[in-house]
Design an enzyme around this catalytic site. Structure first.
Site, PDB file in Angstrom:
ATOM      1  N   ARG A  15       0.894  -1.330   0.024  1.00 56.08           N
ATOM      2  CA  ARG A  15       0.210  -0.182   0.065  1.00 56.08           C
ATOM      3  C   ARG A  15       1.028   1.184  -0.100  1.00 56.08           C
ATOM      4  NH1 ARG A  15      -3.471  -1.451   5.010  1.00 56.08           N
ATOM      5  NH2 ARG A  15      -1.580  -2.568   5.632  1.00 56.08           N
ATOM      6  N   LYS A  75       1.659   1.834   7.382  1.00 54.08           N
ATOM      7  CA  LYS A  75       2.144   0.981   8.668  1.00 54.08           C
ATOM      8  C   LYS A  75       3.267   1.922   9.370  1.00 54.08           C
ATOM      9  CE  LYS A  75       0.902  -2.436   9.488  1.00 54.08           C
ATOM     10  NZ  LYS A  75      -0.297  -2.503  10.544  1.00 54.08           N
ATOM     11  N   TYR A  94      -0.942   4.429  10.784  1.00 54.80           N
ATOM     12  CA  TYR A  94      -1.121   3.658  11.920  1.00 54.80           C
ATOM     13  C   TYR A  94      -0.141   3.160  12.755  1.00 54.80           C
ATOM     14  CZ  TYR A  94      -5.332   2.219   9.165  1.00 54.80           C
ATOM     15  OH  TYR A  94      -6.561   2.238   8.365  1.00 54.80           O
ATOM     16  N   HIS A  96      -0.613   1.595  16.260  1.00 55.44           N
ATOM     17  CA  HIS A  96      -0.887   0.323  17.328  1.00 55.44           C
ATOM     18  C   HIS A  96       0.351   0.217  18.335  1.00 55.44           C
ATOM     19  CE1 HIS A  96      -3.987  -0.754  14.586  1.00 55.44           C
ATOM     20  NE2 HIS A  96      -3.206  -0.825  13.604  1.00 55.44           N
ATOM     21  N   GLU A 118      -5.615   4.907  13.913  1.00 57.46           N
ATOM     22  CA  GLU A 118      -6.528   4.006  14.590  1.00 57.46           C
ATOM     23  C   GLU A 118      -7.107   4.559  15.616  1.00 57.46           C
ATOM     24  OE1 GLU A 118      -2.481   2.971  16.421  1.00 57.46           O
ATOM     25  OE2 GLU A 118      -3.320   3.238  14.581  1.00 57.46           O
ATOM     26  N   SER A 134     -10.787  -1.707   8.391  1.00 54.37           N
ATOM     27  CA  SER A 134     -11.371  -3.043   8.921  1.00 54.37           C
ATOM     28  C   SER A 134     -12.230  -3.606   8.108  1.00 54.37           C
ATOM     29  CB  SER A 134     -12.131  -2.369  10.220  1.00 54.37           C
ATOM     30  OG  SER A 134     -11.225  -1.819  11.101  1.00 54.37           O
ATOM     31  N   ILE A 178     -16.952  -3.538  13.261  1.00 53.62           N
ATOM     32  CA  ILE A 178     -16.658  -3.453  11.837  1.00 53.62           C
ATOM     33  C   ILE A 178     -16.165  -4.826  11.048  1.00 53.62           C
ATOM     34  CG2 ILE A 178     -15.776  -2.169   9.666  1.00 53.62           C
ATOM     35  CD1 ILE A 178     -18.074  -0.438  11.366  1.00 53.62           C
ATOM     36  N   VAL A 179     -15.045  -5.070  11.587  1.00 52.01           N
ATOM     37  CA  VAL A 179     -14.554  -6.417  11.198  1.00 52.01           C
ATOM     38  C   VAL A 179     -15.282  -7.625  11.194  1.00 52.01           C
ATOM     39  CG1 VAL A 179     -12.656  -7.979  11.465  1.00 52.01           C
ATOM     40  CG2 VAL A 179     -12.141  -5.584  11.610  1.00 52.01           C
ATOM     41  N   VAL A 239     -11.856  -8.532  17.605  1.00 55.49           N
ATOM     42  CA  VAL A 239     -12.135  -7.933  18.720  1.00 55.49           C
ATOM     43  C   VAL A 239     -11.103  -6.475  18.591  1.00 55.49           C
ATOM     44  CG1 VAL A 239     -11.742  -7.784  21.208  1.00 55.49           C
ATOM     45  CG2 VAL A 239     -12.875  -9.615  20.202  1.00 55.49           C
ATOM     46  N   ALA A 299      -0.414  -9.478   9.907  1.00 52.31           N
ATOM     47  CA  ALA A 299      -0.633  -8.186  10.609  1.00 52.31           C
ATOM     48  C   ALA A 299      -1.000  -7.061   9.535  1.00 52.31           C
ATOM     49  CB  ALA A 299       0.726  -7.823  11.510  1.00 52.31           C
TER      50      ALA A 299
END
Length: 372
Positions: A15, A75, A94, A96, A118, A134, A178-179, A239, A299
């Site tokens: 991406r 990422k 993102y 995380h 996120e 998601s 959403i996922v 989750v 991931a």
């Protein structure tokens, strides 16, 4: 503002953070956009398209970081990039953080401004920059799960939708966000027998109203999870706790209760995973087996469909990127409260509480930086 778009260097990440159309919108507003050579190739965008949109092409990742006031990525930065990040440089990507302490410490040491896709959050608690990926990951989870149920890939040898006279596969989805919703639509469309588990009754009522007849809902608790995993073929972990590590809904001992060839797809892996035996894998080496249970824990799942993912991501991020470029991060956050929870680290201070708590590090309220 000077915006830099480096080429993603994480394993099999194709991406890019900005399309040529997005670059054109920023250039129209008087901003300078620098794109690293071939940054868009994996998503189907050539250097010439960026140049036609008014962006400039830089030869290396080092030059791109050095030139930019704001870095737009997909990422999180990985170790070779840490040393390239400058003090006061805005990173919009993102992150995380709560799942990886070395990254958190590196960004603290860099004294940069880290604005995480996120955790940008609307007043209704929705996460507008997480939603598009998601949606992609939820749909892909079913595609991949169906694939790994095949016997040559060490699954049970079950066709997800079955055929006349043969029952379809049983799919269990942990999480109705959403996922989970996108995964349920996809699995239901393929004819599977689907159950979604969640802790929110209002959410389950909504899902029960909108889902087709082959999708059922069930309250999520340890007793019910243990009961359901014994006879389901594909289990999808979906989750999310914004900015924090995902809880382990499936523990190591539960694998022994599953049938051999069961497939686990943990979409929450970049937040630590909701399956205890989950560890991040790559598109190059996506699965591993524990107790005869297939684990798929890539991931960056949307990176496998970069054209779709890049367009979907830029559709969501561009309006925020324009605000940040036009006003600077501080004024943009003061004017748009949705950006405030996106701020995770500022000039060496962790300003997102869940990240500080994940590693028992000091927390500084973000208001310190936004007060006039």
């Amino acid at each position: 503002m000077i915006i830099g778009v480096p080429k993603e260097i994480k394993n099999n990440e194709n991406r890019v953070a900005l399309t040529p159309a997005g670059a054109k919108e920023l250039v129209k507003r008087g901003h300078s956009v620098y794109v690293q050579h071939t940054a868009g190739e994996g998503s189907g965008f050539q250097d010439e398209e960026y140049e036609a949109a008014g962006a400039s092409i830089l030869p290396t990742i080092e030059a791109t970081y050095a030139a930019a006031e704001m870095i737009m990525k997909v990422k999180e930065p990985i170790e070779p990039e840490y040393k390239l990040i400058k003090e006061d440089q805005l990173l919009f990507t993102y992150f995380h953080f709560a799942s990886y302490e070395p990254l958190t410490k590196a960004m603290v040491e860099s004294k940069s401004i880290c604005l995480a896709y996120e955790t940008v959050e609307k007043a209704d608690r929705s996460l507008p920059l997480l939603v598009p990926m998601s949606e992609v990951a939820g749909r892909m989870a079913v595609q991949k799960g169906a694939n790994y149920l095949e016997k040559p890939l060490q699954g049970k040898g079950i066709l997800l939708g079955g055929v006349p006279g043969v029952l379809p596969a049983k799919v269990l989805i942990l999480g109705g966000g959403i996922v989970g919703t996108q995964a349920a639509w996809m699995a239901a469309g393929l004819g599977a027998d689907v159950t979604i588990m969640d802790v929110s009754l209002p959410r389950m009522r909504y899902l029960a109203d909108v889902m087709p007849a082959n999708v059922k809902t069930m309250m999520s608790n340890e007793f019910n999870v243990r009961k359901m995993i014994t006879n389901h073929d594909l289990i999808i972990g979906a989750v999310l706790i914004p900015g924090a590590k995902a809880p382990h809904l499936i523990t190591r001992d539960m694998l022994k209760e599953m049938q051999p060839g069961t497939v686990l797809v943990d979409v929450a892996v970049d937040q630590g995973g909701c399956i205890e035996t989950c560890k991040p894998t790559t598109h190059q080496d996506p699965t591993y087996i524990i107790d005869d249970v297939v684990h798929y824990c890539v991931a960056n799942m949307p990176g496998a469909v970069p054209y779709t993912s890049t367009l979907a991501l830029t559709n969501a991020t561009l309006p925020y990127a324009i605000q940040l470029a036009d006003k600077g991060w501080k004024k943009a956050a003061q004017n748009n409260p949705e950006l405030v929870p996106g701020l995770n680290i500022i000039n060496g201070d962790i300003v997102y509480q869940a990240v500080a708590e994940a590693f028992d590090m000091d927390y500084t309220p973000v208001v310190k930086y936004l007060a006039d």
